[in-house]
Design an enzyme around this catalytic site. Structure first.
Site, PDB file in Angstrom:
ATOM      1  N   GLN A 160      36.938  61.586   8.238  1.00 32.32           N
ATOM      2  CA  GLN A 160      36.891  62.208   6.916  1.00 32.32           C
ATOM      3  C   GLN A 160      35.949  63.393   7.077  1.00 32.32           C
ATOM      4  OE1 GLN A 160      38.346  62.245   3.979  1.00 32.32           O
ATOM      5  NE2 GLN A 160      36.878  63.751   3.249  1.00 32.32           N
ATOM      6  N   HIS A 316      48.841  65.147  -6.431  1.00 34.17           N
ATOM      7  CA  HIS A 316      47.568  65.845  -6.229  1.00 34.17           C
ATOM      8  C   HIS A 316      47.398  66.304  -4.781  1.00 34.17           C
ATOM      9  CE1 HIS A 316      43.274  66.681  -7.139  1.00 34.17           C
ATOM     10  NE2 HIS A 316      43.116  66.389  -5.853  1.00 34.17           N
ATOM     11  N   GLU A 317      47.536  65.375  -3.855  1.00 34.07           N
ATOM     12  CA  GLU A 317      47.300  65.733  -2.443  1.00 34.07           C
ATOM     13  C   GLU A 317      48.343  66.747  -1.965  1.00 34.07           C
ATOM     14  OE1 GLU A 317      44.504  64.968  -1.597  1.00 34.07           O
ATOM     15  OE2 GLU A 317      44.105  63.296  -2.938  1.00 34.07           O
ATOM     16  N   TYR A 403      37.395  69.242 -11.106  1.00 38.00           N
ATOM     17  CA  TYR A 403      38.766  68.746 -11.288  1.00 38.00           C
ATOM     18  C   TYR A 403      39.247  68.958 -12.721  1.00 38.00           C
ATOM     19  CZ  TYR A 403      38.190  66.196  -6.863  1.00 38.00           C
ATOM     20  OH  TYR A 403      37.985  65.866  -5.552  1.00 38.00           O
ATOM     21  N   LYS A 579      35.422  55.927  -5.821  1.00 36.63           N
ATOM     22  CA  LYS A 579      35.661  56.025  -7.254  1.00 36.63           C
ATOM     23  C   LYS A 579      35.675  54.646  -7.927  1.00 36.63           C
ATOM     24  CE  LYS A 579      39.627  56.709 -10.075  1.00 36.63           C
ATOM     25  NZ  LYS A 579      40.928  57.290 -10.386  1.00 36.63           N
TER      26      LYS A 579
HETATM   27 ZN   LIG Z   1      41.762  67.160  -4.470  1.00 38.29          ZN
END
Ligand SMILES: [Zn+2]
Length: 622
Positions: A160, A316-317, A403, A579
């Site tokens: 990541q 989204h991705e 966002y 999250k």
């Molecule tokens: Zn994003």
């Protein structure tokens, strides 16, 4: 956050607002990335060639990185790279006389930044090769034992890199301002498959040696690698899923609409430019919902709900293939250029594929989250789209603000100029800045030139600048309303008033969004018998839907409904998605259950990603 820090950051925001208001875009374009050591104004990396062995026994990558350079300032005689916990064995440069060893200095720059690697460059050097290995604790890599995977037979490793973790596995100019192409040869144990954010053949034989080519220039944070016992299933000719076998078929089914989403996004915003688009389902310890690694989105398994209700994550991705991966924030302070645009595009694609009702439900939930987030800030500067300088980590700024506020800003522009004009504008914007890294001021200039000036009087420049630079949410922000949610509100009110019982909610056809909306607004002092009624009717404490479970646990803990205690423990041990777990730990601290949280954390921590470990260590003040 200390008072001193609050004053400083408020001051810097005021200062920046003044500068932004009076400065020409040329000045803003000089803003350097504060999270890199790289001297990228003098010299830039244009291509990286990796040659790495994946050593599961020692939890290290070992090999070399060859960097092709472009000198921007002719008298440059050093190359400064970012590293974190890398062991540098030797550095070579290539000039006219061939390869030769050169001098270097590693200098510690602290926990966040890592170590700068300063390399001596002889005259005319066009390449450097760095022989190195990573450390077992590399912040950008997670090494899982076989027991931590579903198959239990083979180990697993994945990266990541966002925001500044690429440097923990590649010595690189780790800033979104610099883009390069890359190629790689990766050697693994024979039974395992290696994948990267690059061109790859899904049907490549498993022989323990894999080659990759990434012909499009990307910033370091989009470099990605994963190695595991992975299978592939095609969804279409150009879209497919990689996963451990246990979840492969379910994932392919859950995300079967991905080709439709691709088509919808390309219809709106121009062609998809990255070749294939595949999904990689990671183990549950992946700390994010998804990561937009180009050509290969990394995903948490917690979005596989069985009813396609959490597929907005794919929208989204995928949207990042335009906003973020194609047009990138040049520094992390401007991350809303990535995430706000992506959230907006995501919602438009959800509308195209699933219809307006679902898109509006997601807008309502998004705005509610944003208002709650803003209300919780001690430092108002955190609620400006352009983040303050001096964050402890760029990821501190990745709240709902870039966002959801970014999304609201773009929807405001859409409402003002009309959808048709705004779509044309956005399509041209992605084209204009394709494969570029930009700042908010670049966006403002382009907006001014192409939408505001040709349509005078539609919006006020001060209002646009306030959207970008001011804290808080403007009164002119769009106010989405959903009929489906209005119905849920009425049902909730009737339930709370004792007029109907849980069996009479009429929730048979509710999708996840409606459940979240229902649960989130239950009062904290709701009577215990109502908790029990809901729980016995819908088994909420043990639901397999990770998002509904999260909402229910947050509410139950706050209200003291302790039936959830065992399920919460099991959940925190099983899932590592930030999250879903950071707020639960925080809630446990807030309701004076830190000791219990600590006990659970001791069991869960070995399964968490280093990024999640650092975050929860901070929440529990370890
Ligand atoms: Zn994003």
């Amino acid at each position: 956050m200390s008072a001193k820090k609050y004053l400083l950051s408020t001051f810097s925001v005021i200062l920046f607002a003044i500068l932004a208001a009076c400065s020409a875009p040329e000045e803003a374009a000089n803003e350097m990335d504060e999270f890199t050591f790289a001297n990228y104004d003098a010299i830039v990396v244009r291509h990286v060639d990796l040659d790495l062995d994946v050593d599961f026994d020692n939890k290290i990558l070992t090999g070399s990185a060859e960097l092709s350079l472009e000198i921007l300032k002719p008298d440059t005689n050093t190359l400064i790279l970012d590293t974190r916990d890398l062991a540098i064995k030797a550095v070579f440069t290539e000039a006219s006389g061939g390869w030769q060893e050169t001098g270097f200095v590693l200098e510690d720059g602290g926990n966040l930044m890592g170590q700068s690697l300063t390399i001596d460059l002889p005259e005319g050097a066009a390449k450097v090769r760095i022989e190195y290995q990573t450390s077992p604790g590399a912040s950008g890599l997670q090494w899982l034992t076989p027991e931590q995977t579903a198959g239990k037979e083979y180990p697993f490793m994945f990266s990541q890199s966002q925001a500044i973790h690429a440097r923990s596995w590649v010595p690189i100019q780790d800033t979104p301002a610099v883009r390069f192409t890359y190629s790689a040869t990766i050697r693994t144990p024979e039974a395992l498959l290696a994948l990267m954010s690059a061109d790859q053949d899904p049907y490549t034989p498993r022989d323990g040696e894999y080659s990759f080519e990434m012909p499009q220039a990307i910033p370091a944070y989009l470099m990605a690698i994963a190695v595991g016992d992975l299978e592939f299933q095609a969804i279409s000719d150009t879209v497919g899923v990689y996963a451990e076998e246990y979840i492969l078929a379910a994932a392919a089914e859950e995300f079967s609409e991905t080709p439709m989403m691709m088509e919808a996004t390309a219809d709106l915003y121009g062609p998809y430019r990255w070749g294939r688009y595949d999904l990689l389902i990671l183990p549950p310890s992946f700390p994010f919902g998804g990561m937009e690694n180009p050509r290969l989105t990394f995903l948490t398994p917690t979005v596989i709900a069985g009813d396609k209700s959490l597929t907005s994550i794919i929208a989204h991705e995928l949207a990042h293939s335009w906003s973020g991966n194609l047009v990138t924030n040049a520094t992390w302070r401007h991350a809303w250029l990535n995430e706000g645009f992506t959230s907006y595009v995501e919602n438009r694609v959800m509308e195209e594929v699933y219809g307006k009702d679902r898109a509006v439900m997601e807008q309502v939930l998004g705005k509610a989250d944003l208002l709650e987030t803003i209300a919780g800030f001690e430092d108002p500067a955190m609620s400006a789209l352009v983040m303050p300088y001096g964050l402890n980590d760029p990821f501190e700024g990745f709240t709902d603000v870039p966002y959801q506020k970014g999304d609201l800003f773009l929807r405001y522009l859409e409402q003002k100029f009309g959808r048709e004009k705004f779509d044309t504008f956005l399509r041209a914007y992605f084209e204009e800045f394709a494969f570029g890294s930009i700042l908010s001021e670049d966006f403002y200039s382009y907006l001014d030139e192409n939408l505001m000036s040709p349509n005078p009087g539609v919006v006020e420049p001060e209002v646009i600048r306030a959207w970008i630079y001011d804290p808080g949410l403007l009164d002119v922000a769009p106010e989405p309303t959903s009929d489906a949610f209005t119905l849920v509100s009425e049902t909730r009110a009737a339930f709370l008033a004792g007029e109907i019982s849980a069996t009479e909610l009429g929730s048979e056809a509710w999708i996840t969004h409606q459940w979240l909306y229902f649960i989130n607004a239950l009062p904290d002092d709701m009577a215990m018998e109502l908790f029990i009624d809901l729980d016995t009717t819908f088994d909420l404490s043990v639901t397999a839907n990770a998002e509904i479970a999260f909402a229910w646990y947050m509410k139950s803990l706050q209200a003291g409904y302790l039936t959830v205690v065992n399920p919460v423990e099991e959940y925190l041990i099983r899932i590592g998605r930030g999250k879903l777990i950071y707020p639960l730990y925080q809630r446990l601290v807030d309701i004076s259950q830190r000791d219990w949280a600590l006990k659970v954390y001791q069991k869960a921590r070995p399964g968490y990603h280093p990024i999640a470990q650092a975050r929860i260590d901070a929440i529990l003040e370890l």
